[in-house]
Design a protein around this motif. Structure first.
Motif, PDB file in Angstrom:
ATOM      1  N   ARG A   5       0.796  -1.212   0.000  1.00 46.79           N
ATOM      2  CA  ARG A   5       0.000   0.000   0.000  1.00 46.79           C
ATOM      3  C   ARG A   5       0.834   1.271   0.000  1.00 46.79           C
ATOM      4  NH1 ARG A   5      -5.345  -0.585   0.904  1.00 46.79           N
ATOM      5  NH2 ARG A   5      -6.050  -2.670   1.421  1.00 46.79           N
ATOM      6  N   SER A   7       3.719   3.964  -1.461  1.00 49.89           N
ATOM      7  CA  SER A   7       4.294   4.379  -2.732  1.00 49.89           C
ATOM      8  C   SER A   7       5.808   4.418  -2.649  1.00 49.89           C
ATOM      9  CB  SER A   7       3.756   5.768  -3.116  1.00 49.89           C
ATOM     10  OG  SER A   7       4.127   6.716  -2.144  1.00 49.89           O
ATOM     11  N   ASN A  83       0.207   5.636 -16.820  1.00 48.41           N
ATOM     12  CA  ASN A  83      -1.117   5.407 -17.401  1.00 48.41           C
ATOM     13  C   ASN A  83      -1.049   4.402 -18.542  1.00 48.41           C
ATOM     14  OD1 ASN A  83      -3.845   5.749 -18.089  1.00 48.41           O
ATOM     15  ND2 ASN A  83      -3.424   7.518 -19.366  1.00 48.41           N
ATOM     16  N   GLY A 568      -7.529   9.452 -16.141  1.00 45.31           N
ATOM     17  CA  GLY A 568      -7.567  10.158 -14.864  1.00 45.31           C
ATOM     18  C   GLY A 568      -8.964  10.543 -14.430  1.00 45.31           C
ATOM     19  N   THR A 603      -9.631   4.555 -13.097  1.00 47.79           N
ATOM     20  CA  THR A 603      -8.981   5.845 -12.923  1.00 47.79           C
ATOM     21  C   THR A 603      -7.708   5.652 -12.100  1.00 47.79           C
ATOM     22  OG1 THR A 603     -10.403   6.281 -11.001  1.00 47.79           O
ATOM     23  CG2 THR A 603     -11.106   7.175 -13.100  1.00 47.79           C
ATOM     24  N   GLN A 604      -6.568   5.875 -12.735  1.00 48.65           N
ATOM     25  CA  GLN A 604      -5.296   5.631 -12.076  1.00 48.65           C
ATOM     26  C   GLN A 604      -4.936   6.768 -11.127  1.00 48.65           C
ATOM     27  OE1 GLN A 604      -5.438   6.870 -15.122  1.00 48.65           O
ATOM     28  NE2 GLN A 604      -3.893   8.473 -15.266  1.00 48.65           N
ATOM     29  N   GLY A 605      -4.073   6.466 -10.153  1.00 51.01           N
ATOM     30  CA  GLY A 605      -3.582   7.481  -9.247  1.00 51.01           C
ATOM     31  C   GLY A 605      -2.573   8.394  -9.934  1.00 51.01           C
ATOM     32  N   MET A 606      -2.274   9.495  -9.273  1.00 43.60           N
ATOM     33  CA  MET A 606      -1.318  10.448  -9.819  1.00 43.60           C
ATOM     34  C   MET A 606       0.112  10.013  -9.502  1.00 43.60           C
ATOM     35  SD  MET A 606      -3.073  14.126  -8.952  1.00 43.60           S
ATOM     36  CE  MET A 606      -3.035  13.842  -7.185  1.00 43.60           C
ATOM     37  N   LYS A 613       1.776  16.838  -7.496  1.00 38.12           N
ATOM     38  CA  LYS A 613       1.491  16.118  -8.732  1.00 38.12           C
ATOM     39  C   LYS A 613       2.508  16.516  -9.790  1.00 38.12           C
ATOM     40  CE  LYS A 613      -1.935  15.672 -12.440  1.00 38.12           C
ATOM     41  NZ  LYS A 613      -3.247  16.127 -12.949  1.00 38.12           N
ATOM     42  N   ASP A 647      -4.379   2.336  -8.594  1.00 40.88           N
ATOM     43  CA  ASP A 647      -5.393   3.335  -8.280  1.00 40.88           C
ATOM     44  C   ASP A 647      -4.937   4.307  -7.189  1.00 40.88           C
ATOM     45  OD1 ASP A 647      -5.363   1.332  -6.385  1.00 40.88           O
ATOM     46  OD2 ASP A 647      -7.507   1.475  -5.952  1.00 40.88           O
ATOM     47  N   ARG A 648      -3.712   4.135  -6.687  1.00 41.39           N
ATOM     48  CA  ARG A 648      -3.179   5.005  -5.636  1.00 41.39           C
ATOM     49  C   ARG A 648      -2.122   5.938  -6.221  1.00 41.39           C
ATOM     50  NH1 ARG A 648      -3.822   1.689  -1.012  1.00 41.39           N
ATOM     51  NH2 ARG A 648      -5.827   0.614  -1.287  1.00 41.39           N
ATOM     52  N   ASP A 649      -1.877   7.037  -5.515  1.00 38.68           N
ATOM     53  CA  ASP A 649      -0.803   7.931  -5.933  1.00 38.68           C
ATOM     54  C   ASP A 649       0.542   7.251  -5.748  1.00 38.68           C
ATOM     55  OD1 ASP A 649      -2.753   9.764  -6.437  1.00 38.68           O
ATOM     56  OD2 ASP A 649      -2.342  11.031  -4.691  1.00 38.68           O
TER      57      ASP A 649
END
Length: 854
Positions: A5, A7, A83, A568, A603-606, A613, A647-649
């Motif tokens: 979980r 990054s 992406n 996004g 929708t993917q994370g940033m 960002k 799906d997470r940043d």
């Protein structure tokens, strides 16, 4: 393996990657992506059919995998890489699962940024855009993305925007495209109109510091509101879309059931129409309030200079609130106009106020204020001493009623004439019907959604295919003939002036023939909103070279809906709601059969760097070219999938890419070392074979499961790393021949196939090294041996004070802490020790647990 979980490369994830990439003594680094990747890219470029979709008669199940097309800004950054890596891994996996895959790419090439860049750099928008496309396409190819370039779409080219114009004509025929004068959003920096969806917090969606103005202009609109109910109801069927996206669209559409009611202005001819969702509270109305720009407000201001000054002050307060994005929390101010309106239900005269929190472009720009039953009205009434009149209550006893009271389901009406005692919900329907019967109101459904304004007063967009003829149609625009399409956008245009559309200064473009009388006519000089281009581009992919129609319906009906759309969450309103509308229009035109463009949306994370960002404006962009030159394309894209769930940043860390590169180097060494054994044939199958094969099939099961739904590619890659650690632990046994060639072959061949969606260049090289036949990403995905994949478990008896209570199951080889935790979590154990003190927990790993309690 628990889900990763974080990054960052930390904790258990760090242990996995470090144990998989640790330097090995006396083993020189042999893996060279700088040699391998260009070699395979050249081979793939030479055979375009590798990534091309097959026809609908292929006999395979179809899979349409699509990432949202990019704006060609000049260069990809790591946010793009992530992406597209998600979609590419999925497309490659589905090829290996035997699907007929459509995986295209194109360019959202019209729009204001190209014009602004042209002004800044002195390069025409077309030249700037096409050169950017060439550069970005080259980057995508270098990253190894498996796109069908034969289906490429570029929205600024005539072969595409011709069909924008064709659709516009069809919508005009159906009454869906129309022109009217209205209040529109104007961005003074863009020098153009914006759609409601392009105004974020009162500011331009492209210029977050620029406050949008309201202007009265004649513009072209698309009647998206005709589909409001269908757009809303259809969200319930989109179970494969994130709930947050569906919620955002529901809120934007904003359906409200209620009634329009007319309050006549006392001693005058004017009337004020209000919309209310609570007509059952109308007997409690103690004022009517208008927006400063309401027509009646303006009329009163013309008669009273002092009132005009006060209303202008309220309007200025509203503008200041827009600038600070504080409209929702504006301090409420108002002014009594000295005039009264008549409540049509009871004939009572109520004062007319103008208030700064009432917006001219929301609802009717007027409300009936019921302060006893609305928190906002209550606040205003308290400030200005307006009366509170309760007309609904939980029951007929109102002595202890706390105001404002907003109940509905169980409430009843009080002091409301003939409706007193009625349930609120029932009364709403009856009172709206009464208003209609008496001619002063009607039951009404309203929407926050407004028709889509598509006129843009800029150059770089699709010309609107309409003309104006003073002779035969002085009031109404006329459509050009379809045979004239495309109406070409001129290439040599001075765009340095911003007073009006640049096309209006080009006589060769403006001067046209009237399609009705053949006389002199003027072309429309506005261009289309760039979101027109992206509302249907994915249908063109299905038949990109068609010159006779936007696409062949049979092809579209085969491929649609899109099986997986990736992009996004920032596009939840602007792009996605427009594309849903366009699909429904095309369905009604008989072009397609589907109601929605995409069955599933992800929708993917940033990508985050330095706490923000990743974006050019923030100056924290990481170029994939730099990463590729240091570590290779496979390591770059594989890290983007490994560092966090998709799906997470993701917090970008270059050392993580280096770690992935070392891991691939380790797999390279092992594969090349044992490739000869893997090509041989053997017969022995001993216990060490089974242990290694068990880990292999558990890994296959894990990665397959992740592709089938969870998309936790970070844990997929982690499980592959654990498999490689197991191979390393058995390296000596393989050297000694204690593991059969068959097992070695199965392990290495399956390992490379598992890596193929994530590291395609590397997998192709290793597949060739192993003597694999055909293209690696067209090779069948490894099948799971369910018996081998089954996790082994130990059954551990649990005692309390020496007496058997239960038996718990734990993964084989679990350590003491895990066994203890499983025992204490068992329901039977918890029931036996409830209210007692656990003095000691004795664990004999693999044997038993004994709890000493008192």
């Amino acid at each position: 393996m628990p889900e990763t979980r974080t990054s960052e490369i930390s904790g258990k994830t760090a242990n996995i990657i470090e144990s998989s990439t640790a330097a090995e003594p006396n083993q020189p680094q042999r893996y060279s992506p700088a040699e391998i990747e260009p070699k395979w890219q050249a081979r793939w470029d030479a055979d375009p059919s590798l990534y091309a979709a097959e026809g609908h008669d292929s006999g395979k199940p179809k899979y349409y995998c699509l990432e949202m097309l990019p704006y060609p800004s000049g260069a990809l950054h790591i946010g793009h890489v992530r992406n597209y890596a998600i979609g590419d891994a999925l497309a490659r996996h589905m090829w290996m699962r035997g699907y007929n895959v459509l995986h295209p790419m194109g360019w959202d090439a019209f729009g204001l940024p190209a014009e602004n860049a042209a002004l800044k750099n002195g390069v025409p928008p077309r030249e700037w855009t096409l050169s950017n496309i060439a550069a970005m396409r080259k980057q995508m190819q270098r990253l190894g993305y498996g796109y069908d370039w034969g289906a490429e779409v570029t929205t600024c080219l005539p072969d595409y925007y011709k069909w924008n114009q064709w659709f516009f004509l069809k919508m005009f025929e159906k009454g869906l495209a129309y022109r009217k004068k209205s209040k529109v959003n104007w961005c003074p920096e863009c020098c153009t109109v914006l759609a409601n969806e392009q105004v974020i917090g009162g500011r331009c969606w492209r210029h977050e510091d620029t406050v949008v103005e309201l202007r009265d202009l004649t513009q072209w609109f698309l009647r998206i509101t005709k589909y409001a109910d269908e757009l809303l109801d259809g969200l319930d069927k989109l179970e494969g879309w994130p709930e947050k996206v569906r919620t955002m669209q529901r809120n934007w559409i904003g359906r409200s059931e209620g009634a329009h009611v007319d309050f006549a202005v006392a001693d005058g001819d004017a009337k004020i129409t209000v919309f209310t969702t609570r007509v059952d509270t109308i007997f409690g109305a103690t004022s009517v309030q208008l927006a400063p720009e309401h027509a009646v407000s303006k009329a009163f201001a013309l008669e009273d200079d002092a009132l005009r000054v006060q209303i202008e002050e309220l309007l200025e307060q509203q503008k200041v609130a827009r600038e600070s994005d504080a409209l929702g929390a504006i301090e409420k101010h108002g002014v009594f106009t000295g005039r009264f309106a008549v409540n049509p239900f009871n004939g009572e005269r109520v004062p007319i106020w103008v208030a700064n929190y009432i917006l001219a472009d929301y609802g009717t720009g007027a409300i009936m204020s019921v302060p006893a039953h609305d928190e906002r009205d209550f606040e205003f009434a308290q400030k200005y001493g307006l009366p509170l009149r309760p007309v609904i209550a939980p029951n007929v006893d109102t002595n202890d009623l706390a105001l404002p009271y907003t109940g509905e389901d169980e409430a009843v009406l009080i002091d409301s004439g003939e409706w007193t005692g009625e349930n609120c919900l029932e009364a709403q329907e009856k009172m709206a019907a009464f208003a209609k019967a008496k001619g002063f109101g009607t039951p009404t459904v309203t929407y926050r959604l407004k028709d889509w304004g598509v006129s843009r007063q800029r150059y770089w967009g699709t010309p609107i295919p309409m003309v104006y003829c003073d002779k035969c149609s002085p009031e109404e625009p006329l459509p050009v003939a379809e045979s004239e399409l495309p109406i070409l956008l001129p290439e040599q245009v001075d765009i340095t002036q911003t007073n009006g559309s640049p096309l209006g200064r080009i006589p060769e473009f403006v001067n046209a023939k009237c399609p009705k009388c053949g006389g002199v006519a003027r072309r429309e000089t506005d261009t289309m909103d760039t979101f027109v281009d992206s509302s249907w581009y994915f249908y063109r992919y299905a038949d990109a070279k068609n010159s006779d129609a936007p696409f062949d319906s049979d092809k579209a009906n085969y491929w649609f809906p899109i099986d997986q759309y990736i992009g996004g969450v920032e596009h939840a309103i602007l792009h996605l709601i427009y594309s849903r509308f366009w699909t429904k229009v095309m369905r009604d035109l008989g072009l397609v059969k589907n109601d929605e463009p995409a069955a599933r949306l992800f929708t993917q994370g940033m990508v985050i760097k330095d706490g923000a960002k990743m974006s050019k404006s923030k100056g924290n962009v990481v170029s994939p070219d730099d990463m590729i030159s240091r570590y290779g394309a496979d390591a770059t894209r594989m890290y983007a999938l490994f560092a966090a769930p998709p799906d997470r940043d993701l917090e970008w860390q270059e050392e993580g890419v280096a770690g992935i590169s070392r891991f691939l180097g380790k797999v390279y060494r092992l594969t090349t070392k044992f490739s000869g054994v893997a090509r041989a044939k053997g017969t022995a199958t001993g216990p060490k074979d089974q242990a290694l094969l068990r880990r292999l099939h558990q890994t296959i099961a894990k990665v397959t499961h992740d592709f089938d739904g969870r998309w936790h590619f970070n844990t997929s890659i982690s499980s592959i790393m654990i498999l490689v650690n197991e191979i390393t632990a058995n390296e000596a046994a393989m050297d000694a021949g204690e593991i059969s060639p068959d097992a070695v072959a199965e392990v290495f061949r399956s390992l490379i196939l598992l890596l193929a969606p994530f590291a395609p260049f590397f997998a192709a090289e290793m597949w060739e090294e192993l003597g694999g036949e055909g293209v690696v990403f067209r090779t069948q995905w490894p099948a799971v041996n369910e018996e081998l994949a089954r996790e082994e478990e130990d059954e551990i008896p649990v005692q309390v004070n020496g007496k058997l209570v239960t038996v718990v199951k734990v993964p084989a080889g679990s350590d003491e802490a895990a066994v203890k935790a499983a025992a204490l979590a068992d329901e039977k154990v918890k029931a036996r020790i409830e209210g007692k003190t656990v003095v000691k927990v004795i664990v004999v790993p693999g044997k038993l647990v004994n709890l000493v309690v008192k």
